[in-house]
Design a protein around this motif. Structure first.
Motif, PDB file in Angstrom:
ATOM      1  N   ARG A 171       0.839  -1.212   0.000  1.00  0.00           N
ATOM      2  CA  ARG A 171       0.000   0.000   0.000  1.00  0.00           C
ATOM      3  C   ARG A 171       0.872   1.260   0.000  1.00  0.00           C
ATOM      4  O   ARG A 171       0.635   2.200  -0.756  1.00  0.00           O
ATOM      5  N   THR A 172       1.897   1.262   0.835  1.00  0.00           N
ATOM      6  CA  THR A 172       2.818   2.402   0.901  1.00  0.00           C
ATOM      7  C   THR A 172       3.583   2.566  -0.407  1.00  0.00           C
ATOM      8  O   THR A 172       3.777   3.690  -0.890  1.00  0.00           O
ATOM      9  N   PHE A 209      11.001   9.341  -1.968  1.00  0.00           N
ATOM     10  CA  PHE A 209      10.029  10.086  -2.775  1.00  0.00           C
ATOM     11  C   PHE A 209      10.362  11.580  -2.756  1.00  0.00           C
ATOM     12  O   PHE A 209      10.362  12.254  -3.783  1.00  0.00           O
ATOM     13  N   LYS A 210      10.685  12.083  -1.565  1.00  0.00           N
ATOM     14  CA  LYS A 210      11.006  13.495  -1.396  1.00  0.00           C
ATOM     15  C   LYS A 210      12.238  13.862  -2.230  1.00  0.00           C
ATOM     16  O   LYS A 210      12.241  14.866  -2.944  1.00  0.00           O
ATOM     17  N   LYS A 255       6.584   0.880  -8.151  1.00  0.00           N
ATOM     18  CA  LYS A 255       5.708  -0.066  -8.842  1.00  0.00           C
ATOM     19  C   LYS A 255       6.203  -1.503  -8.792  1.00  0.00           C
ATOM     20  O   LYS A 255       5.500  -2.430  -9.183  1.00  0.00           O
ATOM     21  N   SER A 298       9.132   7.428   1.958  1.00  0.00           N
ATOM     22  CA  SER A 298       8.824   8.854   2.008  1.00  0.00           C
ATOM     23  C   SER A 298      10.074   9.688   1.718  1.00  0.00           C
ATOM     24  O   SER A 298      10.038  10.661   0.954  1.00  0.00           O
ATOM     25  N   ASP A 330       2.661   1.790  -3.402  1.00  0.00           N
ATOM     26  CA  ASP A 330       1.767   2.399  -4.389  1.00  0.00           C
ATOM     27  C   ASP A 330       1.631   3.901  -4.137  1.00  0.00           C
ATOM     28  O   ASP A 330       1.693   4.709  -5.059  1.00  0.00           O
ATOM     29  N   TRP A 331       1.468   4.274  -2.872  1.00  0.00           N
ATOM     30  CA  TRP A 331       1.311   5.694  -2.505  1.00  0.00           C
ATOM     31  C   TRP A 331       2.479   6.526  -3.026  1.00  0.00           C
ATOM     32  O   TRP A 331       2.287   7.612  -3.573  1.00  0.00           O
ATOM     33  N   PHE A 332       3.689   6.007  -2.876  1.00  0.00           N
ATOM     34  CA  PHE A 332       4.879   6.779  -3.250  1.00  0.00           C
ATOM     35  C   PHE A 332       5.407   6.429  -4.646  1.00  0.00           C
ATOM     36  O   PHE A 332       6.482   6.868  -5.031  1.00  0.00           O
ATOM     37  N   GLY A 333       4.668   5.633  -5.394  1.00  0.00           N
ATOM     38  CA  GLY A 333       5.039   5.386  -6.784  1.00  0.00           C
ATOM     39  C   GLY A 333       6.092   4.321  -7.011  1.00  0.00           C
ATOM     40  O   GLY A 333       6.719   4.285  -8.076  1.00  0.00           O
ATOM     41  N   ALA A 337       7.859   2.753   5.394  1.00  0.00           N
ATOM     42  CA  ALA A 337       7.098   3.955   5.032  1.00  0.00           C
ATOM     43  C   ALA A 337       7.979   5.192   5.129  1.00  0.00           C
ATOM     44  O   ALA A 337       7.970   6.050   4.231  1.00  0.00           O
TER      45      ALA A 337
END
Lengths: 258, 258
Positions: free
Chosen positions: B126-127, B252-253, B134, B249, B129-132, B245
């Protein structure tokens, strides 16, 4: 003796109403029971453990005169609330600790609004300890911190984090007596990016797993924050414990200037 | 018809060996079953649902000619693998998707080494997917992604994230064919602060819940990373899904320059 009455009593503590009627709760698993019996602040009513656990912890059991009952793994399973009982179950006396408003004012705190999943609450307490949040407040309708699954998921952090239940409006009123402008951050879906927010010590509100933050609280949030997502990802939200972990991590980073 | 044989078959899919023998798995819960029946890429073998669910999703059920069996909540509980069955259970055909090395090269990927907890795996997907992210790769000894608790915890993200099982050394060899210097990050207890690391796209290795990253993998990590903790906090580690997570994060940042 591992009597029928004792089995019945231990199992009764799987339910919240019985825990609160008796002011006792159960703690399970080799590692966390060990931490509880070693703690100077905990009163152990009974300890059920397999021979291996008793031998490994004999010194502390004797020193503290803990009432220990040796059981088999099969017997342990009779009182366990978990799927895989592990070496020891302790029955521990509940303790009440007042909310430390001084700590909240200096370091901030988490407020969990109607959090329902025991694993999430336990994991959040573990994360709070990791990042130095010593005060975790829950709305009265949140899951009970003495639920065996919560205790288990804290991995012992429950011994170091002060958890209390209080209505949000009461908590806010108490905080504002000394800090009228205390910032209230809230994790919402359409807030400002947490990566672009000045994260000073404040109250960090985390909402219910499916409904988010209650309406009567949302209006009191001074800094609505959101964890940005990859565009078009399809997932609507993060798990509550994971979102809280990211938020705590960001606050920790800001406050420690790293 | 909700026959005894069908109940027996559905329940048999709670076990990994039966899922793989039949190439089918079960998906539970109103929200996630809805996502599965709406997806163009999923083949639904059977759908068990309460009247309310069927009425709400009648158009898609008819359009796709889904073999639906109306059941009561009590009947649903007979085949459910969860504690609280919710409106619908679908039996879905497994599909195999190759690892997309091109995506890994460009965006990076997660590698989960011997992850055991179904909730953790689902939450990590789930996490991701949230941050892309794949592509999620798991060591063959990790928990099965088709475990009903994993599917449930993904909250539908399993439809968008490509999960495969592969030995680390094989994966590494395949990646290095085209990217000999591909960075391999690993979450360890004594690495460099993740807040001070240049997080470029790479393979991010997350270890087992209690043992961390396996010895045969640790030596292949080029960037050991650690999530800093408050000093003297007492908690030895973060929950694996929460640590992942925070790491996702941070990546992603960095990659989105925000």
């Amino acid at each position: 003796m591992f009597s029928k009455n004792l089995i019945k009593y231990s199992k009764s503590l799987h339910l919240k109403k019985n825990r609160f009627a008796n002011h006792q709760f159960i703690v399970e698993g080799e590692k966390i029971v060990k931490e509880f019996i070693q703690s100077d602040n905990q009163q152990i009513f009974k300890l059920f453990a397999v021979q291996k656990f008793i031998e490994a912890n004999l010194a502390i059991i004797k020193k503290k005169k803990i009432d220990v009952i040796e059981v088999s793994l099969t017997e342990l399973a009779q009182i366990s609330a978990l799927n895989s009982p592990n070496e020891a179950v302790a029955i521990v006396k509940m303790q009440s600790h007042d909310i430390n408003y001084n700590t909240i004012n200096i370091n901030g705190a988490l407020y969990l609004d109607n959090l329902q999943d025991p694993g999430n609450l336990g994991t959040i307490i573990r994360t709070a300890d990791w990042f130095g949040f010593k005060e975790v407040l829950c709305s009265p309708n949140s899951v009970d911190v003495y639920n065996p699954k919560v205790i288990q998921a804290t991995m012992g952090a429950i011994l170091r984090v002060n958890v209390n239940y209080i209505e949000f409006l009461d908590l806010e009123a108490n905080i504002k007596k000394t800090s009228p402008n205390f910032p209230i951050f809230g994790a919402v879906l359409n807030g400002n990016s947490i990566f672009k927010t000045n994260l000073k010590p404040g109250l960090i509100v985390i909402g219910n797993e499916s409904q988010g933050i209650s309406k009567h609280i949302v209006n009191h949030i001074t800094f609505p924050i959101t964890i940005p997502a990859q565009k078009n990802n399809g997932t609507e939200s993060l798990n509550a414990a994971c979102a809280t972990a990211i938020i705590c991590s960001e606050f920790f980073k800001h406050q420690n200037l790293i």
